[in-house]
Motif scaffolding. Structure first.
Motif, PDB file in Angstrom:
ATOM      1  N   PHE A 114     -37.690 -62.780  63.250  1.00  0.00           N
ATOM      2  CA  PHE A 114     -37.117 -62.329  62.097  1.00  0.00           C
ATOM      3  C   PHE A 114     -37.548 -63.177  60.805  1.00  0.00           C
ATOM      4  O   PHE A 114     -37.678 -62.114  59.662  1.00  0.00           O
ATOM      5  N   LYS A 115     -37.971 -64.177  60.763  1.00  0.00           N
ATOM      6  CA  LYS A 115     -38.393 -64.756  59.648  1.00  0.00           C
ATOM      7  C   LYS A 115     -39.882 -64.560  59.479  1.00  0.00           C
ATOM      8  O   LYS A 115     -40.234 -64.267  58.121  1.00  0.00           O
ATOM      9  N   TRP A 175     -33.479 -57.869  62.406  1.00  0.00           N
ATOM     10  CA  TRP A 175     -32.681 -58.653  63.345  1.00  0.00           C
ATOM     11  C   TRP A 175     -31.641 -59.236  62.846  1.00  0.00           C
ATOM     12  O   TRP A 175     -30.532 -59.806  63.231  1.00  0.00           O
ATOM     13  N   ASP A 229     -30.308 -68.759  57.896  1.00  0.00           N
ATOM     14  CA  ASP A 229     -30.330 -68.338  59.300  1.00  0.00           C
ATOM     15  C   ASP A 229     -30.208 -69.576  60.392  1.00  0.00           C
ATOM     16  O   ASP A 229     -29.731 -69.511  61.376  1.00  0.00           O
ATOM     17  N   GLU A 266     -39.748 -58.629  60.765  1.00  0.00           N
ATOM     18  CA  GLU A 266     -38.717 -57.891  61.333  1.00  0.00           C
ATOM     19  C   GLU A 266     -37.376 -58.278  60.960  1.00  0.00           C
ATOM     20  O   GLU A 266     -36.604 -58.772  61.679  1.00  0.00           O
ATOM     21  N   PRO A 267     -36.873 -57.716  59.647  1.00  0.00           N
ATOM     22  CA  PRO A 267     -35.899 -58.125  59.117  1.00  0.00           C
ATOM     23  C   PRO A 267     -34.666 -57.444  59.800  1.00  0.00           C
ATOM     24  O   PRO A 267     -33.543 -57.690  59.546  1.00  0.00           O
ATOM     25  N   GLN A 309     -34.628 -64.050  54.652  1.00  0.00           N
ATOM     26  CA  GLN A 309     -33.726 -63.761  55.796  1.00  0.00           C
ATOM     27  C   GLN A 309     -32.308 -64.018  55.536  1.00  0.00           C
ATOM     28  O   GLN A 309     -31.468 -63.533  56.264  1.00  0.00           O
TER      29      GLN A 309
END
Length: 237
Positions: free
Chosen positions: A80-81, A88, A202, A85-86, A129
């Motif tokens: 994600f970070k 997520w 996050d 891959e935003p 994120q």
């Protein structure tokens, strides 16, 4: 990533959401957590020992977390970070909204504010994120009939500098390391005045980053600051 069927990224099951229901139940589950810092506590206990013995009132008054920062979530958070891959944010927000304390904080707050990145770090990652999580939480909360704050401001808080490496530092050292790192945006001061602000991030480890951000918001006129995070690193031992 929110709706299309695919392979569970934990067990490999198909067809599935990014994290299938069985894996979500197995690796998230209902964990009793401290109302103040989200550390795991025994059932029926509201505050952990560290928060009960805190010598001074903390800037951050409450914190909710969905999961422990451990397998498989740590691997998914890294994607994600750091790996672009935003998407997520959607599956993570779903887990966050399943936590009763998180729903309570959403209903109580006036504004959601993501923990910011420096412009350099934002350029490297391509997205913040924390802001992606805040948007996903708001987007998913409405269809569930949950109360969401009227405002969400990605620029209310500014990260002035990147703190030096925090990995090997104690909580007190981390707090000292983060002094002066955050400041409220001067053009957002009116929105923050007398507001209950919900910080979104996050991961939290010792809570030092959230405390430093909360202090900056209180100095700008916020009445109360709480936090909602996806993962909480369990205390050592």
């Amino acid at each position: 990533m929110d709706t299309l069927p695919g392979i569970c990224q934990v067990c490999g099951g198909w067809p599935s959401h990014p994290v299938c229901q069985a894996c979500a139940r197995r690796f998230a589950g209902a964990v009793a957590r401290c109302d103040a810092c989200a550390a795991p506590v025994p059932d029926g206990v509201a505050r952990c020992g560290a928060c009960l013995t805190c010598s001074a009132p903390p800037a951050l008054q409450a914190c909710a977390a969905a999961v422990d920062y451990a397998y498989p979530w740590d691997r998914l958070i890294a994607r994600f970070k750091f790996r672009g891959e935003p998407g997520w944010a959607g599956p993570f927000a779903k887990q966050m909204l399943g936590v009763p304390h998180a729903r309570q904080l959403l209903a109580q707050c006036d504004c959601m504010v993501p923990v910011p990145l420096t412009t350099t770090r934002l350029g490297e990652r391509g997205h913040n994120q924390a802001w992606e999580l805040a948007k996903a939480v708001r987007r998913q909360a409405r269809p569930l009939g949950l109360t969401v704050p009227a405002g969400a401001d990605p620029e209310a808080l500014v990260r002035l500098v990147e703190a030096p490496d925090q990995h090997s530092l104690s909580r007190e050292q981390r707090l000292n390391n983060l002094r002066g790192v955050f400041a409220a945006h001067p053009e957002r001061a009116a929105r923050l005045h007398a507001a209950h602000v919900l910080l979104v991030d996050d991961v939290t480890t010792t809570g030092a980053t959230l405390q430093a951000a909360a202090q900056a918001l209180l100095q700008a006129g916020a009445a109360r600051v709480s936090a909602l995070v996806f993962a909480r690193t369990p205390p050592p031992g």
